[in-house]
Design an enzyme around this catalytic site. Structure first.
Site, PDB file in Angstrom:
ATOM      1  CG  HIS A 116       8.573  -1.390   8.096  1.00 54.62           C
ATOM      2  ND1 HIS A 116       8.224  -2.031   7.095  1.00 54.62           N
ATOM      3  CD2 HIS A 116       7.259  -0.807   8.262  1.00 54.62           C
ATOM      4  CE1 HIS A 116       7.264  -2.100   6.573  1.00 54.62           C
ATOM      5  NE2 HIS A 116       6.447  -1.112   7.240  1.00 54.62           N
ATOM      6  CG  ASP A 118      10.576  -5.569   7.317  1.00 56.35           C
ATOM      7  OD1 ASP A 118      10.138  -4.414   7.678  1.00 56.35           O
ATOM      8  OD2 ASP A 118       9.990  -6.467   7.835  1.00 56.35           O
ATOM      9  CD  GLU A 183       5.442  -3.435  10.183  1.00 58.20           C
ATOM     10  OE1 GLU A 183       4.299  -3.496  10.647  1.00 58.20           O
ATOM     11  OE2 GLU A 183       5.399  -3.825   9.111  1.00 58.20           O
ATOM     12  CG  HIS A 461       0.454  -6.387   3.487  1.00 57.69           C
ATOM     13  ND1 HIS A 461       0.211  -6.967   4.757  1.00 57.69           N
ATOM     14  CD2 HIS A 461       1.280  -5.323   3.716  1.00 57.69           C
ATOM     15  CE1 HIS A 461       1.136  -6.519   5.695  1.00 57.69           C
ATOM     16  NE2 HIS A 461       1.596  -5.585   5.009  1.00 57.69           N
TER      17      HIS A 461
END
Length: 494
Positions: A116, A118, A183, A461
């Site tokens: 992914h 994103d 995702e 993250h």
């Protein structure tokens, strides 16, 4: 073929493959600065799937992926996966999924790679040392949002295929890629797309590879399991509006007090889940698992220092890894409706909603977890004899995934790691959730392996996310070696 001739033929083939591998490695080393620049261009796109204001950037990102694959000569398709309904009732198109195919030789294995492009939200003022959308090269690390999760791994797979094509070498296997852009917000529309293309795009796929994860230590790893995720909202509603605590405090039963009370019934201070039936569904740790965890390279002191805590829940490696990977956990994430801004607002909230999740493991069913949690919270709430109203909703029910490490795909992965890094990989599980793995497993019925190249300290993250140059470039070589090793699986069966 004469059986006496076969060993000599295999020896010649092995020599040819070793020469090709060295040529491919040389090509990767000669083009590593180009790879960094490509990653820089991709990181510059703020493809935040959680922010609808960034949706044009996300569409642009998917177009960049498709264009690069088209320039490589792949058979590229941009697949529509429907629309996303917003809370205000409006809808907007979901970013198209990019699929591509390189090679159609029916005598070869077909490997399908998922990734992914994103990313999670990021702002400089969040605590980043550098601009999160301007890839910054410092001390051998490439800092930027999405660098490790998951743009560099996707590019490493593309560069691996690109190296074969640039050197006019035949790919040892057919390669397909599925690259999505949602995702980080739940892969909206992807499950339906995989099901719809089960008998077309995925019909000839033999193996599926996911590189959306990371190593546990400085030792390379292969991942064979992830936990699921049941995410809940628990809403307690009382007065028709917020109230002044000086005027109404002591005269009404406050929703926040009820909510805190029922949240306290979920988990003990020592981490024991108190919801009846949850712990009973978990398979006990086997002797084989205990031995595997014992042999894994893992520095508990480093882990403690990295998290910034003075004490961990468990004081030995096996217990800590087991509770990180193969036991369920309860985490309370926040309370919506509560006063959280700076200052001293003296309010009694009329309605508050707690958000918490249970990471579940194999043998646990999300539907049963929803029933157990709902019944437990209503039971605890009833004992409070409160006039307020409780509503419990499960908004995510992602299933765990577990693979068999004895299958040929993992043997190919081990051989590839040995070839590139000159060491055996750790076989690990992942505490987080990658729902698409279970979907692939259920729909295609094919073997799946997770082959990470991200480092254990990449900060996914978090602020200052990065991937090291070493992992990015050597990871590209790992994927090249892996494709070659997978090509041997069929030959071994002949």
């Amino acid at each position: 073929m004469n059986p006496q001739v076969l060993p000599a033929v295999l020896l010649v083939l092995s020599a040819v493959q070793a020469f090709q591998y060295q040529e491919l490695v040389r090509y990767v080393d000669e083009h590593k600065e180009e790879y960094v620049e490509t990653l820089r261009n991709w990181v510059a796109v703020e493809s935040d799937s959680s922010n609808v204001q960034k949706r044009p950037d996300l569409h642009h990102m998917m177009g960049m992926v498709a264009q690069k694959l088209q320039l490589m000569g792949g058979t590229v398709k941009l697949v529509d996966i429907g629309e996303q309904e917003l809370p205000d009732g409006q809808s907007l198109p979901l970013p198209q999924v990019v699929t591509v195919q390189f090679g159609r030789d029916p005598s070869k294995q077909t490997v399908c790679v998922y990734g992914h492009v994103d990313v999670q939200p990021a702002k400089l003022e969040d605590g980043w040392a550098t601009d999160p959308f301007n890839l910054t090269d410092l001390n051998g690390n490439l800092y930027g949002r999405g660098a490790s999760d998951n743009k560099a791994p996707v590019l490493a797979w593309i560069h691996a295929v690109e190296a074969y094509l640039a050197l006019n070498m035949e790919l040892p296997v057919n390669v397909k890629l599925v690259i999505e852009g949602m995702e980080e917000t739940g892969s909206n529309g992807l499950d339906a797309m995989i099901m719809a293309q089960r008998d077309t795009f995925f019909s000839d796929v033999d193996y599926i590879v996911i590189s959306d994860c990371g190593w546990l230590s400085r030792r390379p790893a292969l991942t064979y399991g992830t936990r699921g995720n049941c995410y809940f909202f628990a809403e307690v509603e009382g007065p028709k509006q917020d109230l002044h605590s000086g005027v109404y405090g002591g005269t009404v039963i406050e929703p926040m007090t009820d909510l805190i009370g029922i949240l306290d019934s979920l988990i003990s201070p020592s981490g024991k889940i108190l919801i009846p039936g949850i712990r009973e569904a978990v398979a006990p740790l086997s002797d084989e698992e205990w031995k595997r965890y014992q042999d894994i390279e893992f520095d508990m002191d480093h882990y403690k220092n990295k998290t910034g805590v003075h004490q961990l829940m468990y004081n030995n490696k096996v217990d800590l890894l087991a509770h990180m990977w193969r036991y369920p956990t309860v985490s309370i994430h926040g309370i919506e409706g509560a006063f959280s801004d700076p200052g001293t607002k003296t309010v009694i909230p009329a309605k508050v909603t707690a958000k918490f999740s249970i990471r579940q493991v194999p043998d646990m069913d999300p539907a049963m977890v929803r029933k157990q949690v709902t019944e437990h919270l209503h039971s605890v709430f009833a004992k409070r004899k409160s006039p307020n109203k409780l509503k419990v909703t499960m908004v995510i029910g992602a299933k765990p995934w577990l693979s068999d490490t004895q299958n040929p795909l993992f043997e190919a992965g081990k051989a590839a790691v040995k070839r590139v890094f000159n060491m055996d990989p750790d076989l690990i599980r992942e505490g987080g959730t990658i729902p698409i793995a279970k979907t692939f497993q259920d729909v295609t019925q094919k073997s799946i392996i997770m082959m990470p190249i991200g480092g254990f300290d990449d900060g996914l993250h978090s602020q200052n996310e990065k991937i090291s140059r070493y992992n990015y470039i050597e990871g590209t070589k790992l994927f090249i070696a892996f494709l070659n090793e997978v090509s041997q699986i069929r030959k071994a069966r002949v």
